[in-house]
Write an enzyme that holds these catalytic residues in place. Structure first.
Site, short mmCIF file in Angstrom:
data_model
loop_
_atom_site.label_atom_id
_atom_site.label_comp_id
_atom_site.label_asym_id
_atom_site.label_seq_id
_atom_site.Cartn_x
_atom_site.Cartn_y
_atom_site.Cartn_z
N HIS A 102 -2.98 1.90 -0.25
CA HIS A 102 -2.87 3.35 -0.42
C HIS A 102 -1.37 3.66 -0.37
CE1 HIS A 102 -6.78 3.06 1.69
NE2 HIS A 102 -7.12 4.19 1.10
N ASP A 121 -0.20 3.90 3.19
CA ASP A 121 -0.08 2.73 4.07
C ASP A 121 1.22 1.98 3.82
OD1 ASP A 121 -3.03 2.93 3.60
OD2 ASP A 121 -2.76 1.20 2.30
#
Ligand code: XLS
Ligand code: CA
Ligand code: CA
Length: 437
Positions: free
Chosen positions: A100, A103
Site C-alpha cells: 500500500h 506502508d
C-alpha cells in the site's frame, strides 16, 4: 549494510525429512511440475504491511513487535524497511512483493509532502529491485486508515474525501507503473455502510464505479497493461461492505462496464467471513473468467474476524490450487501472503518460520492438486455425473433447443427420473488417500 534477519540464513529446500527450521520441506522452487517450475506455478509474494509494518497491536494491547528497525525518523524507518524487506525476500527466495502507498512511505504534513516521501521511497525500492531482480506483483492505496475516510473513500458523502482518495490512487498507480507492477488492487475498507438511515446507496455505488473508471482511464493512458483487481470482503471494518463476495463484485463490475479491466483478488479468510469456502470464491471467479490473484491466509474457526493467519491447512490449499490449475494458473497475479504472525510471535525469526510454513503449505497444495488431477478418479466421477447432458434430452437442454412444452412432453412420456448417488464420502476418501500418500 545492516542485517535485520540475523538468524535467518539463505533458506533452501531440504526435503520433508529435514528438521532444520530454516529450510523448506516441500517448496522446491526449481522443481518442474507439469512443465513449469514450482516458483512459476506459485508466484509467492511478500505483503509489505503485515510483514514489515504490523507491530502486533490489537484492541486490547499495544504492539509487541519493534518495527522501527533501529531508526527514529519516519523516512529513515521507511528506508530501513526497504532494506529489511529486500533482505528478507532474498533470503527466502521470494520473488514478488505487494504494497500500500501508506506502508512504504510516511504521510507528510501536506499532500505534497506525502507525495514527495512516496516518490523518494519508490526511487529507493526501484534501485533495490534492480539489484535483486525482485518484482512488484501489485500495488494499492490505503484509503481506509485515515479519519478523512471515515465515511468511505470512493463512497464517501464528502466530495473532498473522494478527491483525496483519487489523488492518492493516482500516485499509487504512478508508483505501481514505475515499479513494473502487473496488478493494482482495490480493497474497499470503508466502502460500505453501517445504517441505511444515513446512506444513499445508489449514489455511493455509482461514485465507486466512477473512481474505478478514472483509475482505469489514467493507468491505461500511462501504458499500464496489467490487471485491476477488486478484493471481495463481506464485513469488517463496515457492517455491509459493498464488495461482499466474488458474485457480488461480478455483478457490480458488469453493471458499470468495468469487467474488461478488473479481475478478482481472492483472500482466503475473506471467503470464510462471507460464509463461503476459499475454493468456492476461486471457482466463482474462474468460471466467470475473472480469476486474478490470491491473498493467501486463513482465519480461525473459533474467531469470527479477520485474523490473517499464515496458511497451514493443506486440505484447503489443495482445493484452492485445484481451482488455480483449472483457471490455467496465474498470469498477472500471484500468491501474496496477506498474513501476519501472532502477537506473541514477536521475533524476526517468527516471520521466517511463518513464511516457510505458508510456502510449504501451498507447495504441498500444488503437488497434491496435480496428483488428484493425474489420478483422474475425481474428475472422471464429475464428468460422468453430468454425462446425461451430452446426448438426448440433456443435449437438447444445453443446446438451448428444449422448451417448457418439449420438456413437459418428455416428462409425460417417460418414467420417473432415476437418481444416482453423489458419492461425497467416496470422493472425500480418494482425496484423503492422495493427500496422505
Ligand atoms: C484487508 C485487506 C487488505 C488488502 C489490501 O482486509 O486484506 O490487506 O489486501 O488493501
Ligand atoms: Ca487482503
Ligand atoms: Ca484479511
Amino acid at each position: 549494510m545492516k542485517e535485520y534477519f540475523k538468524n535467518v540464513p539463505q533458506v533452501k529446500y531440504e526435503g520433508p525429512d529435514s528438521t532444520n527450521p530454516f529450510a523448506y520441506k516441500f517448496y522446491d522452487a526449481d522443481r518442474i511440475i507439469h512443465g513449469k517450475p514450482m516458483k512459476e506455478h506459485l508466484k509467492f509474494a511478500m505483503s509489505w504491511w503485515h510483514t514489515l509494518c504490523a507491530g502486533g497491536g490489537d484492541p486490547f494491547g499495544s504492539p509487541t513487535m519493534d518495527r522501527s528497525y533501529g531508526e527514529s525518523s519516519p523516512m529513515a524507518i521507511a528506508k530501513a524497511k526497504v532494506d529489511a524487506g529486500f533482505e528478507f525476500m532474498t533470503k527466502m527466495g521470494i520473488e514478488y512483493f505487494c504494497f500500500h502507498d501508506a506502508d512504504i512511505a510516511p504521510a507528510g504534513e501536506s499532500f505534497a509532502e506525502t507525495k514527495d516521501n512516496l516518490n523518494k521511497i519508490v526511487d529507493y525500492i526501484e534501485s533495490k529491485m534492480k539489484e535483486t531482480g525482485i518484482k512488484l506483483l501489485w500495488g494499492t492505496s490505503n484509503c481506509f486508515n485515515h479519519p478523512r475516510f471515515m465515511h468511505g473513500a470512493g463512497t464517501s458523502c464528502s466530495p473532498e474525501s473522494f478527491a483525496y482518495a483519487a489523488a492518492q490512487i493516482k500516485n499509487a498507480l504512478d508508483a505501481t507503473i514505475r515499479l513494473g507492477g502487473s496488478g493494482y488492487v482495490f480493497w474497499g475498507g470503508r466502502e460500505g455502510y453501517e445504517t441505511l438511515l444515513n446512506t444513499n446507496m445508489a449514489l455511493e455505488l455509482d461514485n465507486m464505479a466512477r473512481l474505478m473508471h478514472m483509475a482505469v482511464d489514467y493507468a491505461r493512458s500511462k501504458g499500464f497493461k496489467g490487471d485491476f483487481y477488486i478484493e471481495p470482503k463481506p464485513k469488517e471494518p463496515t457492517k455491509h461492505q459493498y464488495d461482499f463476495d466474488s458474485a457480488t463484485v461480478l455483478g457490480f463490475l458488469r453493471k458499470y462496464g468495468l469487467d474488461k479491466d478488473f479481475k478478482l483478488n481472492i483472500e482466503a479468510n475473506h471467503a470464510t467471513l462471507a460464509g463461503h469456502t476459499f475454493e468456492h470464491e476461486l471457482c466463482v471467479a474462474r468460471i466467470n473468467n475473472a480469476f486474478g490473484s490470491i491473498d493467501a491466509n486463513q482465519g480461525d474457526p473459533h474467531l469470527g474476524w479477520d485474523t490473517d493467519q499464515f496458511p497451514t491447512d493443506v486440505y484447503s490449499a489443495t482445493l484452492a490450487m485445484l481451482e488455480v490449475i483449472r483457471a490455467g494458473g496465474f498470469t498477472n497475479g500471484g500468491l501474496n501472503f496477506d498474513a501476519k504472525v501472532r502477537r506473541p510471535s514477536f521475533e524476526f525469526d517468527d516471520i521466517a518460520y511463518a513464511y516457510i510454513s505458508g510456502m510449504d503449505t501451498f507447495a504441498l497444495g500444488l503437488i497434491k492438486a496435480y496428483e488428484i488431477i493425474d489420478d483422474g478418479r475425481i474428475d472422471t466421477f464429475v464428468r460422468e455425473r453430468y454425462a446425461g447432458y451430452e446426448s438426448g434430452i440433456g443435449k437438447e437442454i444445453t443446446d438451448g433447443k428444449a422448451t417448457l412444452e418439449s420438456l413437459e412432453e418428455y416428462t409425460l412420456t417417460h418414467p420417473e427420473p432415476e437418481m444416482k448417488s453423489g458419492r461425497q464420502e467416496y470422493l472425500e476418501s480418494i482425496f484423503n488417500s492422495i493427500l496422505f500418500k
